[in-house]
Write a protein that holds these residues in place. Structure first.
Motif, PDB file in Angstrom:
ATOM      1  N   GLU A   1       0.831  -1.203   0.000  1.00  0.00           N
ATOM      2  CA  GLU A   1       0.000   0.000   0.000  1.00  0.00           C
ATOM      3  C   GLU A   1       0.868   1.257   0.000  1.00  0.00           C
ATOM      4  O   GLU A   1       0.570   2.244  -0.674  1.00  0.00           O
ATOM      5  N   LEU A   2       1.962   1.193   0.760  1.00  0.00           N
ATOM      6  CA  LEU A   2       2.887   2.326   0.814  1.00  0.00           C
ATOM      7  C   LEU A   2       3.562   2.539  -0.541  1.00  0.00           C
ATOM      8  O   LEU A   2       3.701   3.676  -1.003  1.00  0.00           O
ATOM      9  N   ILE A   3       3.951   1.456  -1.181  1.00  0.00           N
ATOM     10  CA  ILE A   3       4.604   1.564  -2.490  1.00  0.00           C
ATOM     11  C   ILE A   3       3.618   2.074  -3.552  1.00  0.00           C
ATOM     12  O   ILE A   3       4.002   2.829  -4.457  1.00  0.00           O
TER      13      ILE A   3
ATOM     14  N   GLN B   1       2.337   6.751  -7.019  1.00  0.00           N
ATOM     15  CA  GLN B   1       1.455   7.875  -7.366  1.00  0.00           C
ATOM     16  C   GLN B   1       2.213   9.206  -7.256  1.00  0.00           C
ATOM     17  O   GLN B   1       2.134  10.055  -8.138  1.00  0.00           O
ATOM     18  N   ILE B   2       2.958   9.369  -6.173  1.00  0.00           N
ATOM     19  CA  ILE B   2       3.718  10.605  -5.954  1.00  0.00           C
ATOM     20  C   ILE B   2       4.869  10.700  -6.949  1.00  0.00           C
ATOM     21  O   ILE B   2       5.114  11.754  -7.554  1.00  0.00           O
ATOM     22  N   TYR B   3       5.574   9.585  -7.151  1.00  0.00           N
ATOM     23  CA  TYR B   3       6.753   9.569  -8.015  1.00  0.00           C
ATOM     24  C   TYR B   3       6.401   9.935  -9.455  1.00  0.00           C
ATOM     25  O   TYR B   3       7.211  10.557 -10.165  1.00  0.00           O
TER      26      TYR B   3
ATOM     27  N   LEU C   1       6.552  16.922  -9.719  1.00  0.00           N
ATOM     28  CA  LEU C   1       7.647  16.556  -8.828  1.00  0.00           C
ATOM     29  C   LEU C   1       8.982  16.914  -9.486  1.00  0.00           C
ATOM     30  O   LEU C   1       9.273  16.476 -10.597  1.00  0.00           O
ATOM     31  N   GLY C   2       9.795  17.715  -8.792  1.00  0.00           N
ATOM     32  CA  GLY C   2      11.089  18.144  -9.317  1.00  0.00           C
ATOM     33  C   GLY C   2      12.072  16.985  -9.400  1.00  0.00           C
ATOM     34  O   GLY C   2      12.005  16.033  -8.617  1.00  0.00           O
TER      35      GLY C   2
END
Length: 198
Positions: free
Chosen positions: A47-49, A54-56, A61-62
């Motif tokens: 779930e964390l990955i 999603q964020i990556y 994202l810089g």
């Protein structure tokens, strides 16, 4: 939320291992408890990955923050693998030695450290995304404002030109008055559509 859940699962797993190592013999029921704890830890990790992915993949994202996030994720994943391997080595022969318990404790400490670092990297990435989105929106608004100002300046120049042309002879006829009114109406319309002249 996922990180808090993982920390709780790890603590529960450590308690289960402590119980098992008490007599050094792993019973079938104890093995089932440990395996269930590992499955739950894996579930929380997945779930964390998923959240990480999603964020990556967010376009805001810089690149520097993205690299830091990937490194933190890779280190966390390695720590997870090493922890699970240490547990499997401990239970595979139905005996748990003090050395295996020491290995487990060492890997669980590293795991906690890497999990904390991953949490910090995720928070930093989320902040970077928010900041970059905000900057992009401000930049877009500034660009639109510059375009609006340029349009108003153009209309003012046109109004001045029209006005100077009509008063050259000191008289304003009906056609000239209509030109001036139209220029004023264009200027007023531009102001009401989002540019404030005051």
């Amino acid at each position: 939320q996922e990180i808090g859940d993982i920390s709780e699962e790890l603590e529960e797993l450590k308690n289960n291992i402590d119980d098992v190592v008490g007599d050094g013999i792993i019973t079938k029921s104890e093995l089932v408890v440990i395996q269930d704890s590992i499955k739950q830890l894996d579930k929380e990790k997945n779930e964390l990955i998923a959240r990480y992915n999603q964020i990556y993949s967010d376009s805001y994202l810089g690149s520097s923050t993205k690299s830091e996030l990937k490194i933190a994720c890779d280190q966390y994943m390695l720590a997870h693998t090493n922890l699970v391997t240490a547990i499997e080595n401990m239970v595979k022969d139905w005996k748990a030695t003090e050395d295996e318990k020491t290995q487990f404790n060492s890997h669980s400490t590293i795991y906690n450290t890497r999990l904390g670092e991953f949490a910090v990297a995720l928070d930093k990435a989320l902040k970077n995304i928010t900041d970059n989105k905000t900057q992009y929106q401000i930049s877009s608004l500034n660009k639109q404002l510059s375009q609006d100002i340029a349009e108003v300046e153009k209309q003012v120049d046109s109004l001045v030109t029209d006005f100077e042309g009509t008063i050259a002879d000191g008289l304003i006829d009906e056609a000239e008055l209509l030109i001036i009114k139209n220029s004023i109406n264009d200027l007023d319309s531009n102001s009401k559509n989002g540019f404030n002249l005051s």
